[in-house]
Design a protein around this motif. Structure first.
Motif, PDB file in Angstrom:
ATOM      1  N   ASP A 199      63.849  28.231  78.300  1.00  0.00           N
ATOM      2  CA  ASP A 199      62.558  27.570  78.424  1.00  0.00           C
ATOM      3  C   ASP A 199      61.838  27.664  77.084  1.00  0.00           C
ATOM      4  N   TRP A 200      60.993  26.688  76.802  1.00  0.00           N
ATOM      5  CA  TRP A 200      60.190  26.671  75.581  1.00  0.00           C
ATOM      6  C   TRP A 200      58.718  26.630  75.955  1.00  0.00           C
ATOM      7  N   PHE A 201      57.909  27.425  75.252  1.00  0.00           N
ATOM      8  CA  PHE A 201      56.475  27.445  75.533  1.00  0.00           C
ATOM      9  C   PHE A 201      55.698  27.656  74.234  1.00  0.00           C
ATOM     10  N   ALA A 202      54.443  27.276  74.271  1.00  0.00           N
ATOM     11  CA  ALA A 202      53.561  27.450  73.106  1.00  0.00           C
ATOM     12  C   ALA A 202      52.119  27.507  73.579  1.00  0.00           C
ATOM     13  N   ALA A 203      51.302  28.224  72.825  1.00  0.00           N
ATOM     14  CA  ALA A 203      49.867  28.280  73.102  1.00  0.00           C
ATOM     15  C   ALA A 203      49.145  27.297  72.189  1.00  0.00           C
ATOM     16  N   ARG A 204      47.871  27.108  72.446  1.00  0.00           N
ATOM     17  CA  ARG A 204      47.014  26.371  71.509  1.00  0.00           C
ATOM     18  C   ARG A 204      46.462  27.359  70.481  1.00  0.00           C
ATOM     19  N   PRO A 205      46.191  26.916  69.264  1.00  0.00           N
ATOM     20  CA  PRO A 205      45.676  27.841  68.253  1.00  0.00           C
ATOM     21  C   PRO A 205      44.247  28.295  68.517  1.00  0.00           C
TER      22      PRO A 205
END
Length: 292
Positions: A199-205
């Protein structure tokens, strides 16, 4: 084994805990959450991937077993190691200089023939088709486009969209029916090929967030036979917002696996209206050896 790229370490591989919050327990039952299948399912996908006139790989094992009963000549041919090794070479499943040990070339061939991402619509190209929205809090799940800069950062240039969460918990799931996808029961019970989850995930800066994932191997009665549930990942505000990959491989699991349940999502930790929670995309479940 499980791995996380460019991010904090995940925790253990124990049984699921009640860390979903009130009303957010994982559910495998029919009707859990909101479904976006619209009547289209695994058989329609199989028809697209294996058009009329093509032999679906999952039809081969029963045929091969029947041919072995015709006469000793057919049996010897079906069991010939060089036959399946040549077929693997011809199909591009191995290279000329392949030197890795293979316990059963026939099983290796069928596993490679079936190898693909078993999750439908992993990159939001079809909206929420095939996903069940188990928990849809805040301003609810949303699909957004990867910006031009984000596309440069993401390791797969074919990914153009992602799912994004809101200020109350958002969780969505999908159940893979292994038999419908071509993985017959004897194969799963005897060979028990590796099952790899990514799975791939990212937050907002500009906003902190929490990402969570749970994957379970289920029996025909939907009883858990194996679980991967890492500790939730807490991402602080003003983070680098880079995409991170989490992966895990199920090996030596008990016989009887018939379904795989995949659930992920999260929430922003500042409770801002809108869609400031973690973003997820490019999820995958694959079975057996990868291509060389």
């Amino acid at each position: 084994m499980d791995a996380l790229r460019s991010g904090p370490d995940f925790g253990g591989n124990g049984a699921p805990q009640s860390r979903w919050g009130a009303g957010a327990e994982p559910s495998h039952g029919v009707g859990a959450g909101r479904s976006y299948r619209h009547g289209r399912g695994q058989h329609q996908r199989a028809a697209r991937e294996h058009p009329a006139g093509a032999v679906h790989p999952c039809a081969c094992p029963p045929v091969a077993a029947a041919l072995r009963l015709v006469c000793s000549l057919w049996r010897d041919l079906i069991d010939l190691v060089t036959l399946w090794k040549r077929k693997c070479l011809r199909e591009g499943f191995i290279t000329e200089d392949w030197d890795q040990p293979v316990a059963d070339w026939k099983i290796f061939y069928f596993l490679r023939s079936l190898h693909r991402n078993l999750l439908h619509n992993p990159c939001a190209e079809e909206g929420f088709e095939f996903w069940s929205l188990d928990v849809n809090g805040g301003d609810e799940w949303k699909v957004e486009d990867l910006s031009k800069d984000q596309r440069k950062e993401f390791p797969n240039d074919q990914v153009k969209k992602y799912f994004v969460t809101s200020y109350y918990t958002c969780l969505k799931s999908q159940v893979v029916d292994l038999k419908a996808e071509g993985y017959w029961e004897e194969l799963m019970d005897t060979t028990r090929p590796d099952i790899q989850v990514k799975d791939w995930f990212a937050a907002r800066p500009d906003c902190g967030s929490k990402y969570q994932l749970c994957v379970q191997l289920l029996s025909s009665a939907h009883a858990p036979l194996g679980t991967f549930q890492p500790d939730p990942v807490m991402i602080q505000q003003k983070s680098d917002a880079r995409w991170r990959e989490v992966s895990h491989t199920f090996s030596n699991y008990p016989p009887g696996v018939r379904y795989i349940w995949f659930q992920h999502g999260g929430v922003d930790t500042h409770y801002w209206a809108g869609w400031y929670g973690p973003r997820v995309t490019n999820s995958s479940i694959t079975i057996g050896p990868p291509l060389p």
